[in-house]
Motif scaffolding. Structure first.
Motif, PDB file in Angstrom:
ATOM      1  N   ILE A 202      12.028  -0.069  -1.662  1.00 28.51           N
ATOM      2  CA  ILE A 202      13.084   0.543  -2.458  1.00 28.51           C
ATOM      3  C   ILE A 202      12.833   2.040  -2.465  1.00 28.51           C
ATOM      4  O   ILE A 202      11.775   2.510  -2.902  1.00 28.51           O
TER       5      ILE A 202
ATOM      6  N   ASP B 256       5.894  -5.759  -2.774  1.00 34.67           N
ATOM      7  CA  ASP B 256       5.296  -7.020  -2.321  1.00 34.67           C
ATOM      8  C   ASP B 256       3.884  -6.797  -1.793  1.00 34.67           C
ATOM      9  O   ASP B 256       3.558  -5.744  -1.247  1.00 34.67           O
TER      10      ASP B 256
ATOM     11  N   ARG C  94      10.677  -5.734   2.199  1.00 37.27           N
ATOM     12  CA  ARG C  94      11.546  -4.962   1.306  1.00 37.27           C
ATOM     13  C   ARG C  94      10.826  -3.734   0.769  1.00 37.27           C
ATOM     14  O   ARG C  94       9.652  -3.775   0.400  1.00 37.27           O
TER      15      ARG C  94
ATOM     16  N   TYR D 115      18.128   0.085  -1.655  1.00 32.76           N
ATOM     17  CA  TYR D 115      17.393  -1.180  -1.582  1.00 32.76           C
ATOM     18  C   TYR D 115      17.404  -1.622  -0.134  1.00 32.76           C
ATOM     19  O   TYR D 115      18.468  -1.844   0.451  1.00 32.76           O
ATOM     20  N   THR D 116      16.224  -1.772   0.455  1.00 33.94           N
ATOM     21  CA  THR D 116      16.097  -1.916   1.903  1.00 33.94           C
ATOM     22  C   THR D 116      15.329  -3.172   2.282  1.00 33.94           C
ATOM     23  O   THR D 116      14.232  -3.413   1.780  1.00 33.94           O
ATOM     24  N   LEU D 117      15.914  -3.958   3.173  1.00 30.55           N
ATOM     25  CA  LEU D 117      15.213  -5.059   3.826  1.00 30.55           C
ATOM     26  C   LEU D 117      14.942  -4.615   5.251  1.00 30.55           C
ATOM     27  O   LEU D 117      15.828  -4.652   6.120  1.00 30.55           O
TER      28      LEU D 117
ATOM     29  N   PRO E 228      18.694  -8.953  -5.791  1.00 26.20           N
ATOM     30  CA  PRO E 228      18.473  -7.604  -6.288  1.00 26.20           C
ATOM     31  C   PRO E 228      19.753  -7.023  -6.883  1.00 26.20           C
ATOM     32  O   PRO E 228      20.860  -7.311  -6.408  1.00 26.20           O
TER      33      PRO E 228
END
Length: 302
Positions: free
Chosen positions: A122, A82, A120, A58-60, A249
């Motif tokens: 994923i 998004d 974000r 899970y990446t921001l 998340p």
């Protein structure tokens, strides 16, 4: 146990397990919002969690963030959830722009994901990627092979070879289809229809899987995962029911053969994604359920 309105009520009954379990796994909960990221650098922050056969990153991403894989062993997936985030996926063969609100599958080998605007994303891999598996916050849970799950076997390669394949998540609703299901050689991803507000607790869907895990990835909102382990002749392996609240998340890994269901509880948007590795046969056998089935053949034995 599905309501008559649930599309899964039309699935063929699963074959009964031929043996009684002699051991059970615990459920695993990765509440990424409660823990620091495993990776932090100029590209962004990344939290990792895993199941027996799948890994979630899970990446921001920061503006211009880039995430590379060198010599990636097998095919993997990326979700862009998004509508204001676009990514570019570069491989030795091409550069592919993946539009907002999409899912893409990325071939083995070298690749780089760039996120020009940040946001974000994923990424989802199989556990054949040992370097990522070692980073997962719940890695210790899988220090030994969990019971009741057969060895991982990938599905056949695409007929026209590996390449980046992107699919929009803007798929019209269909009362005869369950969610928005996509598969590749290593994964099946069901981007469930969003729920607005709490789920009706008179219309839940408790069910079980004999020999595969379910990953429940919460992207928005808040859920309670209700999980019940079966009773067997050996009382020493019985477990108490769990009713675990997991916001966004988070990743919950539900082991077989537990009876489980999930219920949204937040007043606004609740969005969850179900993960399976390898792909599910029963979903794949339903005409029209797997939206990219023409691109990925099933094993010949099925």
């Amino acid at each position: 146990m599905y309501t008559a309105q649930d599309p899964r009520s039309s699935l063929a009954p699963a074959a009964r397990a031929t043996s009684t379990p002699t051991a059970f796994s615990a459920a695993s909960y990765c509440r990424f919002y409660e823990t620091p990221p495993q990776d932090t650098d100029q590209n962004g922050r990344v939290w990792y969690g895993r199941g027996a056969n799948f890994l979630v990153a899970y990446t921001l991403a920061e503006q211009g963030g880039a995430f590379s894989r060198k010599g990636q062993i097998d095919e993997w997936a990326i979700i862009v959830p998004d509508r204001d985030v676009r990514v570019e996926i570069e491989t030795p063969a091409s550069t592919t722009v993946v539009e907002p609100y999409s899912i893409a599958f990325v071939p083995p080998g070298d690749s780089t994901v760039r996120v020009p605007t940040g946001g974000r994303i994923i990424r989802i891999f199989s556990t054949q990627s040992a370097d990522i598996a070692a980073k997962c916050e719940n890695a210790a849970t899988y220090a030994s092979a969990p019971p009741n799950i057969p060895p991982f076997q990938p599905w056949p390669a695409p007929k026209d070879g590996f390449r980046v394949r992107a699919y929009s998540l803007d798929v019209g609703g269909d009362s005869g289809r369950f969610g928005r299901i996509f598969r590749c050689t290593t994964l099946m991803i069901n981007y469930l229809d969003p729920r607005m507000g709490p789920r009706d607790t008179a219309k839940l869907s408790p069910h079980h899987h004999d020999d595969f895990e379910q990953g429940s990835l919460v992207l928005d909102g808040d859920y309670i995962h209700d999980i019940r382990w079966p009773w067997t002749p050996d009382m020493a392996i019985w477990r108490e029911d769990e009713h675990a609240q997991c916001g966004a998340p988070s990743l919950t890994v539900i082991p077989p053969p537990t009876v489980h269901t999930s219920r949204s509880i937040a007043p606004g948007l609740n969005q969850m994604v179900d993960l399976f590795s390898p792909p599910r046969v029963d979903f794949s056998m339903k005409p029209g359920w797997v939206l990219n089935a023409d691109d990925y053949p099933m094993p010949e034995s099925r």
